[in-house]
Write an enzyme that holds these catalytic residues in place. Structure first.
Site, PDB file in Angstrom:
ATOM      1  CG  HIS A 237      -1.793   1.107   1.452  1.00  0.00           C
ATOM      2  ND1 HIS A 237      -3.166   0.999   1.370  1.00  0.00           N
ATOM      3  CD2 HIS A 237      -1.548   2.408   1.772  1.00  0.00           C
ATOM      4  CE1 HIS A 237      -3.714   2.173   1.617  1.00  0.00           C
ATOM      5  NE2 HIS A 237      -2.751   3.044   1.877  1.00  0.00           N
ATOM      6  CD  GLU A 238       1.975   3.685   3.694  1.00  0.00           C
ATOM      7  OE1 GLU A 238       2.437   4.753   3.236  1.00  0.00           O
ATOM      8  OE2 GLU A 238       0.861   3.620   4.252  1.00  0.00           O
ATOM      9  CG  HIS A 241       0.098   6.030  -0.498  1.00  0.00           C
ATOM     10  ND1 HIS A 241      -1.064   6.476  -1.095  1.00  0.00           N
ATOM     11  CD2 HIS A 241      -0.276   5.457   0.684  1.00  0.00           C
ATOM     12  CE1 HIS A 241      -2.092   6.186  -0.318  1.00  0.00           C
ATOM     13  NE2 HIS A 241      -1.659   5.561   0.753  1.00  0.00           N
ATOM     14  CG  HIS A 343      -6.444   6.040   1.375  1.00  0.00           C
ATOM     15  ND1 HIS A 343      -6.060   7.144   2.110  1.00  0.00           N
ATOM     16  CD2 HIS A 343      -5.433   5.143   1.481  1.00  0.00           C
ATOM     17  CE1 HIS A 343      -4.865   6.924   2.633  1.00  0.00           C
ATOM     18  NE2 HIS A 343      -4.460   5.717   2.270  1.00  0.00           N
TER      19      HIS A 343
END
Length: 661
Positions: A237-238, A241, A343
């Protein structure tokens, strides 16, 4: 076979057991996007006209660079990060995303003193006003000299421009460099932050981020096997980003020809939005949409939302929900700076991994890959996409209206309100199974001490709740607009986590003394429903009734055209959906009594047969004659004698064998 046990019964006790409390947990992502002064633009690799001509067909290559803090981690944590988490996370995105081929060596720009930068018209490089900083940081990590270009400066008037020093050898064979640290920073002390990441430098031709950083919070790294899935998903997930899904990058997205979706100013960059400390995107990227009739408790309101409207995202989200009029994919409108807009909306995309909080079974769906394609920097390998079942084909009413509207309309028609629920979490706990049967779960509807904000009040009626108190009830996940749904949980005692409810982790097995329903957690286990009666454990002196029931984790196999559930090494065949298997098994010095309900073979076994040519047979209408299953019976004597609650005289025996259906 008959086993005989001689003893005398001195009494008979019924005990009600409530040994643990089920509590929900979720971890919010707080992606603090890099501010304008924290990102270095204009790293020259190759001219834009050359880059635009290239096909986006080069598998993404990510280079990892470790700060010394990573090597100072405890050995177990270092091995987990270095050998498992980072390699798997990086490998996933290297398989899922492709970029335009990077032929030249990447040399990153140096940080300018006081962030004062000159851009000279027609020049491929940027220049610092007067001087470069001694150190160039990417997040918490100092970029090594070998990765940096020369220092380019001009005087205060933008003249006398020159180069200082020698260029480093640069970064070869990579498209993105990831600087990794493991420092106990201030951000680590806020909430349950495990890791965070962002980009720090973008190339000049098409604005693609080419360098980023990730920091692991040392004290939050959990090495338990059942925590690995969460940690791995968090790191994926990070990384995303940093690669593109960030409020600080939306304004730099490009179309399929490499042209900006957001207009540029004279300096070649989008306009600044000083309020959010980022570049402002155009409505070709995100639009504001008004939902005029948004049902809430006691009426309706008008609600404005922001949706991602890039072309591939629109196509995927319309197909997923089967709603041809859907404007785009709704973005999160709640949370602090690190959650809002960066998100997907939790109410709409519950377990998509790029929602703002992890609750259960995170998946990286076609929608997220479509967004990465719509940056203009990547193409996606959709075979890496994971299926998103939440909201699948539920239509426009589900995705464009409130969950209250969905719940009310289904109730009016006498239909299930799935995927939402209205069973308040209370004792006794009545558990269910998640959609994919990977976990035992509960409806996360709870009572709050104060009324919820009016636009998050989703009920006019809740079963077994007094009229007038509905405004105090909502789901535990605020980012989902307090809409209640079935969710995994953890068993706790005195606020200490005992085990989780995910079926595939052996560490979640109940203690043998408390395994009333003979559950078995492991790689081959899934969740199956019980009937609506409590399970019991019996001896000649005591009956224990467990107040939490409803579902449990058990091993299963698919063979000979049918689903087979395995309980305490005894096999029970499911011939049709809804078939009930009474369970009577003597184990751990107790007779365990309960029942399981069969799901359909198609639900559990498609693609699961050992023989690829095998498939589910047509379900039967009744159980075949002469089919028998294991069943134990307990017979006691003395002052009391129990055979399934019947009192008779006789010897103490346990009869084990099979019974015919």
């Amino acid at each position: 076979m008959i086993h005989s046990y001689w003893s005398f019964c001195v009494g008979f006790v019924i005990t009600i057991i409530t040994s643990a409390e089920g509590l929900f947990s979720h971890r919010n992502c707080k992606h603090i996007h890099p501010k304008l002064h924290e990102v270095i633009h204009g790293v020259h690799i190759e001219p834009a006209h050359i880059m635009k001509k290239r096909s986006i067909d080069q598998p993404l290559r990510i280079l990892l660079y470790y700060d010394q803090s990573v090597y100072r981690l405890e050995e177990e944590k270092f091995l987990l990060i270095n050998n498992t988490v980072l390699p798997e996370a990086i490998h996933f995105w290297e398989q899922a995303l492709m970029v335009r081929r990077t032929e030249n060596v990447i040399r990153l720009n140096r940080k300018c003193e006081n962030n004062q930068v000159f851009y000279r018209k027609g020049d491929l490089h940027s220049y610092c006003k007067n001087s470069c900083e001694v150190k160039t940081l990417c997040g918490e990590v100092e970029v090594p000299e070998s990765h940096l270009d020369v220092c380019r400066t001009c005087n205060a008037t933008g003249l006398s421009c020159t180069e200082h020093g020698n260029p480093g050898r640069g970064i070869k064979g990579a498209d993105f460099v990831f600087y990794v640290s493991a420092m106990a920073t201030e951000r680590c002390n806020k909430g349950l932050t495990v890791a965070y990441a962002a980009h720090c430098q973008q190339e000049s031709a098409l604005d693609r981020p080419i360098a980023g950083h990730a920091n692991f919070c040392p004290n939050s790294i959990n090495t338990k096997p059942q925590e690995l899935e969460i940690l791995l998903s968090t790191v994926k997930h990070e990384i995303l980003h940093a690669l593109g899904f960030s409020i600080s990058l939306f304004a730099f997205y490009r179309d399929s020809d490499g042209n900006p979706l957001t207009p540029r100013e004279e300096n070649g960059k989008p306009a600044q939005n000083h309020r959010i400390q980022a570049r402002q995107w155009s409505d070709k990227v995100i639009k504001i949409v008004e939902r005029e009739k948004w049902d809430i408790h006691g009426g309706s309101i008008s609600r404005k939302i922001q949706v991602m409207v890039t072309p591939r995202v629109v196509k995927e989200v319309r197909e997923h929900f089967n709603c041809s009029t859907l404007e785009g994919a709704e973005l999160e409108d709640q949370g602090e700076e690190g959650t809002v807009l960066t998100h997907w909306e939790k109410r709409v995309f519950e377990n998509e991994a790029m929602t703002g909080t992890h609750t259960q079974n995170p998946v990286y769906s076609r929608l997220t890959l479509a967004l990465m394609e719509d940056t203009g920097w990547y193409s996606a390998n959709y075979s890496m996409a994971q299926p998103l079942s939440w909201g699948k084909s539920l239509g426009c009413d589900f995705v464009k209206k409130s969950c209250k509207n969905w719940i009310d309309s289904k109730r009016t028609k006498g239909l299930s309100i799935h995927p939402f629920c209205d069973k308040v979490k209370r004792d006794p706990l009545e558990t269910e199974c998640t959609d994919d049967r990977t976990s035992v779960a509960l409806c996360n509807l709870v009572q709050y001490t104060e009324k919820l904000p009016s636009h998050y009040q989703n009920f006019d009626y809740i079963p077994h709740i007094s009229k007038g108190n509905e405004s105090y009830y909502g789901g535990v996940v605020s980012l989902a607009d307090y809409c209640p749904y079935i969710q995994e949980f953890t068993w706790r005692a005195q606020n200490v986590v005992i085990r989780g409810s995910h079926c595939q982790y052996p560490d979640n097995n109940p203690h043998p003394d408390k395994n009333f329903a003979l559950e078995e957690y492991g790689e081959d286990s899934r969740c199956f429903d019980h009937t609506d009666k409590m399970w019991e454990e019996l001896t000649c002196k005591q009956v224990r009734q467990w107040q939490h029931w409803g579902s449990g984790c058990y091993r299963y196999k698919c063979y000979s055209g049918f689903l087979h559930i395995i309980i305490n090494n005894h096999t029970y065949t499911c011939y049709f959906r809804g078939q009930v298997h009474p369970i009577r098994i003597f184990a751990n010095n107790w007779l365990h009594k309960g029942a399981l309900v069969c799901p359909s073979c198609e639900e559990m076994c498609q693609g699961q047969f050992t023989d690829p040519s095998e498939t589910c047979l047509e379900p039967l209408t009744e159980i075949p004659k002469n089919v028998s299953y294991h069943s134990d019976f307990l017979i006691c004597c003395g002052s009391f004698l129990i055979v399934d609650f019947k009192l008779i005289l006789g010897i103490i025996i346990i009869v084990t064998g099979h019974f015919l259906l």
